[in-house]
Design a protein around this motif. Structure first.
Motif, PDB file in Angstrom:
ATOM      1  N   LEU A 193      36.413  14.504  -5.616  1.00 40.07           N
ATOM      2  CA  LEU A 193      37.117  13.849  -4.517  1.00 40.07           C
ATOM      3  C   LEU A 193      38.102  14.827  -3.884  1.00 40.07           C
ATOM      4  O   LEU A 193      38.554  15.772  -4.527  1.00 40.07           O
ATOM      5  CB  LEU A 193      37.883  12.623  -5.024  1.00 40.07           C
ATOM      6  CG  LEU A 193      37.068  11.404  -5.455  1.00 40.07           C
ATOM      7  CD1 LEU A 193      37.960  10.419  -6.203  1.00 40.07           C
ATOM      8  CD2 LEU A 193      36.415  10.736  -4.254  1.00 40.07           C
ATOM      9  N   SER A 194      38.438  14.576  -2.619  1.00 37.16           N
ATOM     10  CA  SER A 194      39.515  15.304  -1.924  1.00 37.16           C
ATOM     11  C   SER A 194      39.220  16.787  -1.782  1.00 37.16           C
ATOM     12  O   SER A 194      40.102  17.629  -1.979  1.00 37.16           O
ATOM     13  CB  SER A 194      40.859  15.108  -2.645  1.00 37.16           C
ATOM     14  OG  SER A 194      41.134  13.745  -2.838  1.00 37.16           O
ATOM     15  N   ALA A 252      42.829  18.106  -6.096  1.00 38.29           N
ATOM     16  CA  ALA A 252      41.580  17.357  -6.008  1.00 38.29           C
ATOM     17  C   ALA A 252      41.313  16.635  -7.318  1.00 38.29           C
ATOM     18  O   ALA A 252      42.070  16.764  -8.291  1.00 38.29           O
ATOM     19  CB  ALA A 252      40.427  18.290  -5.654  1.00 38.29           C
ATOM     20  N   ASN A 257      34.109   8.053  -2.228  1.00 33.46           N
ATOM     21  CA  ASN A 257      35.499   7.614  -2.171  1.00 33.46           C
ATOM     22  C   ASN A 257      35.507   6.115  -1.878  1.00 33.46           C
ATOM     23  O   ASN A 257      35.039   5.682  -0.821  1.00 33.46           O
ATOM     24  CB  ASN A 257      36.235   8.377  -1.072  1.00 33.46           C
ATOM     25  CG  ASN A 257      37.727   8.102  -1.040  1.00 33.46           C
ATOM     26  OD1 ASN A 257      38.165   6.978  -1.244  1.00 33.46           O
ATOM     27  ND2 ASN A 257      38.516   9.133  -0.755  1.00 33.46           N
ATOM     28  N   HIS A 277      30.533  16.203  -2.637  1.00 31.65           N
ATOM     29  CA  HIS A 277      31.433  15.080  -2.410  1.00 31.65           C
ATOM     30  C   HIS A 277      31.098  13.891  -3.306  1.00 31.65           C
ATOM     31  O   HIS A 277      29.992  13.351  -3.248  1.00 31.65           O
ATOM     32  CB  HIS A 277      31.370  14.637  -0.950  1.00 31.65           C
ATOM     33  CG  HIS A 277      31.710  15.717   0.024  1.00 31.65           C
ATOM     34  ND1 HIS A 277      33.007  16.131   0.237  1.00 31.65           N
ATOM     35  CD2 HIS A 277      30.928  16.487   0.832  1.00 31.65           C
ATOM     36  CE1 HIS A 277      33.009  17.098   1.144  1.00 31.65           C
ATOM     37  NE2 HIS A 277      31.765  17.332   1.513  1.00 31.65           N
ATOM     38  N   THR A 320      48.104  19.007   3.222  1.00 35.48           N
ATOM     39  CA  THR A 320      48.359  18.748   1.805  1.00 35.48           C
ATOM     40  C   THR A 320      49.236  19.810   1.154  1.00 35.48           C
ATOM     41  O   THR A 320      49.663  19.642   0.012  1.00 35.48           O
ATOM     42  CB  THR A 320      47.036  18.634   1.020  1.00 35.48           C
ATOM     43  OG1 THR A 320      46.352  19.901   1.037  1.00 35.48           O
ATOM     44  CG2 THR A 320      46.128  17.563   1.624  1.00 35.48           C
ATOM     45  N   SER A 335      41.649  19.696  -0.379  1.00 38.52           N
ATOM     46  CA  SER A 335      43.057  19.360  -0.580  1.00 38.52           C
ATOM     47  C   SER A 335      43.659  20.330  -1.583  1.00 38.52           C
ATOM     48  O   SER A 335      42.941  20.933  -2.391  1.00 38.52           O
ATOM     49  CB  SER A 335      43.188  17.928  -1.112  1.00 38.52           C
ATOM     50  OG  SER A 335      44.522  17.650  -1.491  1.00 38.52           O
TER      51      SER A 335
END
Length: 480
Positions: free
Chosen positions: A443-444, A450, A358, A355, A128, A447
């Motif tokens: 989320l993510s 996010a 998703n 988390h 990413t 990364s």
């Protein structure tokens, strides 16, 4: 930007959205984040302590202390506190995945490109990080007279990029990629070699020490822009003793979605829970402190993403030593027995992001354990001890949530997936405190950018402030 200075309730959760986004954008490194939070604590009436000094802690007092400029512990002492009483503690981490400049990041130019030698911190420089607008920030040590002072720096524009290889090149563009040779940021152009007969530089040993030796090991153009940001003239470059710099994504944090129900940002993990926890302590530190007989603590640690093993990490003596100094300063009978009693009467919320579900990968989640955004803080469970959560700690936090009308969600990883870890188990096992893992969903995770809910920073403040305000009362229900 100043933060809301009102008690957190469900109706004003949205008041925290923009201040949190501003905090993320304005403080791209762990050093900036800790300095900013420290400034806010001072503004809200907290006194800064130094670990090197003798402390005189007073009942009703509000204090904070930093270590290494990258971790921070803030606390308030109730007016009715007596040694041996417990502490309500929130602990998290303020470090984030990144890429740090190597000690000698100056590289030989390649094909006209000036490049920068960096190394991944934890999972930084993952896929990413390709094709992102990156800049450099951190702290710089400068000699001023007979003192070495630390100053923060961040360049206000993108200076670096890790370019991908176009798919037209076939297999070479598909990876896997070597992080040492194929993920090297470009920071400028230098085509002077086209008309030069000089050969590319050879490998040479780099010797540390001596006047001006440090800047000689750094990319000259980077030295110039850092020095300009700090107001250092060219003839004074030798005053730069050393620095700790890292790459960061320059894209600002922003709200998004049709009704702006999301926050899109870098470094959410875990400045989100850390920021919310400190807001909660500051909100709770006024009227509630006058009625309290406990210590209220927020511990924000560095190095969680790489194991917490350093002196500013949660495995260090930072939290235990601060707790001992608080009790020692107030008590005339301090000792191991008194600290054991203090920890036995205490409760820890290990607050790290968790988390969110998703929608594109529902099969990766455990049914009925799939947290949603903008709903509430998430209790994280793990049967193998990667989280501190148990039945007693869950029941206690649920009582807090019930008391203030907040919602709790729950997350547990599937049996065929790997659980992450938090600072909770190490702090709880080190001290013997009861503990729970409870954080805000995103989320993510890991990364460079996010997503969390726009209400989630405020929902975190609501629950955490409820914990500080009502722990003492609720804990009596659980006393054996």
């Amino acid at each position: 930007m100043s933060q809301p200075q009102v008690g957190a309730t469900a109706s004003n959760a949205g008041l925290y959205t923009i201040p949190f986004c501003s905090f993320l954008t304005e403080n791209p490194t762990v050093f900036h984040a800790v300095a900013s939070l420290g400034d806010e604590l001072v503004h809200r009436g907290f006194s800064k302590l130094c670990e090197r000094d003798v402390w005189k802690i007073e009942k009703g007092g509000r204090y904070f202390v930093e270590r290494n400029g990258s971790s921070l512990i803030a606390f308030t002492v109730g007016n009715k506190y007596e040694p041996g009483n417990g502490a309500a503690i929130l602990a998290g981490h303020v470090d984030a995945l990144t890429a740090k400049l190597k000690p000698i990041p100056k590289l030989n130019d390649k094909a006209g490109y000036v490049q920068l030698g960096v190394a991944p911190y934890a999972g930084g420089m993952n896929s990413t990080w390709w094709d992102r607008d990156l800049s450099v920030g951190g702290r710089v040590l400068i000699k001023e007279g007979d003192k070495i002072v630390s100053k923060l720096v961040k360049l206000g524009w993108p200076i670096a990029r890790i370019p991908t290889l176009a798919p037209h090149f076939g297999a070479a563009a598909n990876g896997p990629f070597n992080p040492e040779t194929q993920m090297v940021p470009i920071i400028g152009l230098d085509n002077s070699d086209i008309s030069s007969d000089s050969a590319e530089g050879s490998w040479k040993p780099s010797i540390l020490g001596g006047a001006g030796a440090f800047t000689a090991t750094q990319p000259p153009r980077l030295v110039r822009v850092i020095a300009k940001q700090l107001g250092i003239k060219e003839q004074d470059y030798s005053s730069i003793v050393n620095w700790e710099l890292e790459l960061y994504d320059t894209q600002p944090a922003t709200t998004g979605g049709l009704d702006r129900e999301f926050i899109f940002a870098g470094r959410i993990d875990d400045k989100l829970c850390s920021w919310s926890a400190l807001q909660a302590l500051m909100n709770s530190s006024t009227y509630a402190t006058r009625l309290s007989s406990v210590i209220k603590v927020v511990g924000l640690f560095d190095d969680e993403e790489i194991g917490s093993q350093l002196r500013q990490g949660a495995r260090s003596n930072f939290l235990p030593s601060i707790m001992e100094r608080i009790v020692d300063s107030i008590s005339d009978k301090a000792g191991a027995n008194l600290m054991s009693q203090t920890y036995a009467n205490s409760f820890l919320i290990s607050s790290d992001v968790t988390h969110a579900v998703n929608p594109n990968f529902l099969n990766a989640y455990l049914e009925n354990h799939s947290p949603r955004l903008n709903v509430g803080v998430v209790v994280s469970a793990d049967s193998n001890g990667h989280m501190t959560t148990d039945a007693v700690s869950t029941a206690l936090l649920q009582r807090v949530a019930d008391k203030i009308g907040a919602k709790l969600q729950v997350f547990q990883i599937r049996n065929d997936s790997r659980s992450g870890g938090t600072v909770g188990p190490m702090l709880s096992s080190m001290t013997g405190m009861r503990a729970i893992d409870a954080g805000i969903p995103q989320l993510s995770m890991h990364s460079i950018r996010a997503t969390t809910g726009s209400l989630d920073p405020g929902l975190g403040v609501i629950l955490f402030q409820g914990f500080f305000d009502h722990y003492e009362e609720i804990d009596k229900e659980f006393r054996e």
